[in-house]
Scaffold this active site. Structure first.
Site: not given
Length: 385
Positions: A41, A350, A353
């Site tokens: 991610s 968040d 990240h």
């Protein structure tokens, strides 16, 4: 006589290193024709969003002003890499709408690991392991080569790389953090040292496979300081409990988690050195993302950021974790995990990240070679060997 030789070496070595750096800066940059990325991610530009559930606001709010499949409020480090090399943003390989692969493709997918994990997507896993990503690349290369030579119209050729572009591309990697997280969750039930060695071996095999497929320039990120992710910090996981002495460092990062990341990074670097000796026709640059990210965390206030434990988007209090963009009833009250007023002041977007501002800060410092071995800027990374 031996003393004189040592003295001359001591005097001349810094001069030789300096000359080498000057030659690098004055030499012509690599003529990269494409960029191919593999990862999780941290560099996913839309794979998981296209395959399963798309991101929702406030993801993407800062730069794109809408969700675009990135786990951030804006651009990722891979976006800054692409811009720095003069390429457009990379399209996710499986995103079929509005894509162009003329200058490369992105095979990274959120939650991906180097090794296969016994988890479903709904349990935080991903079917797109590193092995699957390299197989997707193999298929991409074969199919584009097949149709490129058959295509008579320029419309096809405008959207795909030429067969000769693959050997002149740069291949970037940012994966392994989820493997370390999985190993951390199983501490005490398995030999972590053996697991980390196995993870690195898996990584090496996939790099070898890509070399067989024609890849020649490799830009390899190590793992970031996973113990510094805010959701890992005790401040967001315990109710008024003070951690034991030595559990966290001066920045509130969890020591044993960062130690596991450091072990992975050490073994990864050793693997890169071995592959350099094996592939004399290739260039492999090892990038110390751990140090780059930790420097930002350590110097957060000096660099204009809030405390690195603070989270811009999400609700993480008293042991409750409500992730960015979601709603839930907590203690009889409806909570919406929205965004902070100014994401540019935060390192963490968040809790897991980074914000665009943090990604930009990190990219600006690693693209010039400051955290690379050998110390080459990415524009000259084809010259590592």
């Amino acid at each position: 006589m031996g003393f004189l030789v040592q003295l001359l070496a001591f005097i001349l070595l810094p001069l030789l290193v300096s000359m080498s750096a000057e030659e690098i800066n004055s030499s012509q940059p690599c003529d990269f024709l494409a960029l191919f990325n593999f990862g999780d991610s941290n560099s996913d530009t839309g794979c998981m969003a296209a395959a399963f559930y798309p991101e929702i606001l406030p993801y993407g709010q800062t730069f794109f002003h809408e969700p675009v499949g990135r786990a951030s409020d804006g651009r990722l480090i891979i976006d800054f890499i692409a811009q720095h090399l003069g390429f457009p943003f990379l399209s996710a390989y499986i995103n079929s709408i509005g894509t162009s692969y003329r200058h490369g493709a992105n095979f990274a997918a959120g939650s991906s690991t180097i090794r296969r994990q016994n988890r479903t997507v709904f349990e935080g896993g991903s079917p797109f392991t590193f092995e699957i990503q390299t197989e997707q690349f193999n298929q991409f290369k074969q199919r584009t080569g097949k149709f490129f030579n058959k295509a008579r119209k320029n419309s096809f050729r405008r959207h795909f790389p030429r067969p000769e572009d693959f050997a002149k591309a740069i291949y970037t990697f940012d994966i392994g953090q989820n493997d370390i997280a999985a190993a951390i969750n199983r501490v005490g039930t398995e030999d972590s040292h053996a697991v980390i060695s196995d993870i690195v071996d898996y990584f090496g095999k996939q790099v070898q496979y890509l070399h067989e497929l024609g890849a020649r320039t490799f830009w390899i990120h190590n793992s970031g300081p996973i113990g510094c992710l805010p959701v890992a910090m005790p401040v967001h996981n315990a109710m008024n409990q003070t951690p034991e002495a030595g559990y966290v460092d001066e920045n509130g990062c969890v020591n044993y988690q960062n130690d596991m990341a450091r072990e992975f990074n050490k073994k990864l670097k050793n693997m890169v050195v071995k592959l350099r000796a094996q592939f004399l026709d290739a260039s492999l640059v090892y990038v110390d993302m751990f140090s780059a990210k930790y420097e930002l965390i350590n110097d957060a206030n000096k660099e204009g950021f809030v405390d690195p434990s603070e989270i811009c988007c999400g609700y993480h209090k008293d042991g409750y974790h409500l992730y960015c963009g979601n709603k839930a009833m907590i203690n009889g009250k409806e909570i919406f995990a929205g965004s902070c007023d100014d994401p540019s002041k935060f390192i963490s977007w968040d809790g897991v990240h980074y914000t665009e501002a943090a990604n930009r800060w990190i990219a600006n410092r690693m693209l010039n070679g400051s955290f690379s071995d050998p110390p080459l800027p990415i524009t000259h990374s084809c010259s590592a060997q």
